[in-house]
Design an enzyme around this catalytic site. Sequence first.
Site, PDB file in Angstrom:
ATOM      1  N   LEU A  25       0.840  -1.198   0.000  1.00  0.00           N
ATOM      2  CA  LEU A  25       0.000   0.000   0.000  1.00  0.00           C
ATOM      3  C   LEU A  25       0.873   1.246   0.000  1.00  0.00           C
ATOM      4  O   LEU A  25       0.892   2.025  -0.935  1.00  0.00           O
ATOM      5  CB  LEU A  25      -0.927  -0.013   1.219  1.00  0.00           C
ATOM      6  N   ASP A  26       1.595   1.435   1.084  1.00  0.00           N
ATOM      7  CA  ASP A  26       2.503   2.563   1.258  1.00  0.00           C
ATOM      8  C   ASP A  26       3.782   2.014   1.885  1.00  0.00           C
ATOM      9  O   ASP A  26       3.851   1.876   3.105  1.00  0.00           O
ATOM     10  CB  ASP A  26       1.865   3.613   2.172  1.00  0.00           C
TER      11      ASP A  26
END
Length: 559
Positions: A246-247
């Site tokens: 995701l990040d």
Amino acid sequence: MSECTTIDKPFCLYDANQHTNTESFAGPGVLVCSIDNMPAQLPREATDFFGALLLPYIPDMIISDATQPFEAYNARPVVKNAVIATNNKLAPSFEYIEELRNSKKKSNSKAMSVDQSSKKVLVLGAGYVASPVVEYLSRDSNVRITVASALRDEAEQLAQKHQNTDAVCLDIQRRPEELAKLIQEHDLCISLLPYGLHGKVADLCIAHHVNMVTASYSNVLTANPDASYHQRAVDADVTILNEMGLDPGIDHLLAMECFDEVKELGGKVTSFRSFCGGLPAPEFSDNPLRYKFSWNPRGVFLAALNGARFIDNGKIVEIPPGGVDLMESVKPFDFLPGFNLEGYSNRDSLHYLKEYGIEGATTCMRGTLRYKGYTDCLIGLMKLGMLQPTPHPALHPDGPDVTWRKLIAILTNQSSNNLLENLKRSVAEKVGSLERLQAVEQLGLFDNTTPVIKHNTPLDTLAHHLAKTLTYEKNERDLVILRHDIGITWPNNTKESREITLVVYGEPNGYTAMAKTVGYPAAIGAKMLLDKEIQRKGLVMPLSKVTLRMVTPNLLQLN
């Protein structure tokens, strides 16, 4: 039990609710002594008794002659039936063993014929993120998956849910030779382990020419230049695909999609601010941290102790590691007015100017989103000393028992016999506000009844405590929020601001938002490597147009 106890560590505390083993005498669970090698010494009476039983059969054993046919062996049935092999073959009573061997050979031959045409993937870790990874890969009947975890039950439960999936119980830190063997037997390895273990896995993948995928930052492997992972992987014809989560991960894909479009139309990216956070849904943020843990809190706390580096309106800003300065740099966010959000910068954002191809931007900042109140609570814990990552004598696992209240007294240099109100006053002075004092109390850190399960450092000890007390309950859901703010200048000198917002909710009885947004990108990246859609070797990130065109449509199909 995943390990036997030893003379130095004779007991292990097993917590059935958490499926964890700890080397401690205190806390919830069952105290277990597990021995794999019994002592060689036996009581004299036992030896005499056994010898008396055996003695009548000794003459029959002495007259045995392996050069003669077994049928000619004139011994009592008890002795004759105990003979397993004679004259280079199995005795009649044990001929069934040969049938079992032949049956196993046929089974192995069949398995090998299947494996020769299939692709084998090793998934290290069986936590929340592993479920969507395995589920996605198992959609292809030509992919065989092995899930390896130190927690046997988690691995087996995951394997039972999906086709062509096997489970292996493995603690890679204690059995590195078994990890090496597993990696060698597979075509690709997905490491969902804590980021500190990726280097060990990468070393083995390079040594055995096996591709690797992680959802972690690439600087986990580039922080030590002497390790030269990139060049070693290139020389070994290996791809190590990092930042497929995701990040980092989805944030790259959404940003690069915009950057590439701007460049193709002749524009320039002048600023980039990106903030992302995994949070409990607002209705479940009812604790002092306004946060809940779906995996080990240790990583969350260590990230809060990092420094940060970014450029803001042409000025390079550096925040030293340690935690308090970073937490005090927090800013409020109102792009989603219904959420009471705050954010702080995360790690070194400057190198992304080159990675993203936006070297002319005067602002580049990547950061973390939390609900308002999170950073203030962490500041209090930091000032109290509860997030110290170094060992503390009071928390040695073999030391005397200590309660949370006694530990707080030790950290504030107070007497353990001090009255609670006096201790609270000392804590309030140390943390700097009554709100932070209340947070300490609400987290259960003034409890004086239950012994602390000690893990050497205050940070690890607190992480273990909060992993149990601030976890998601049944029917609770989490939330992921990702926000990009991008400044653009067009050839006619007009300015534009673009906002990209991603909000994903978890399913109360299904995958968490964090598991989906980290697991699916990692699985898609793994499938692309298996299908040879990613050809680059060395350390690779999902930033190229080719990768974007392939990953983004797959993510969109998954909603």
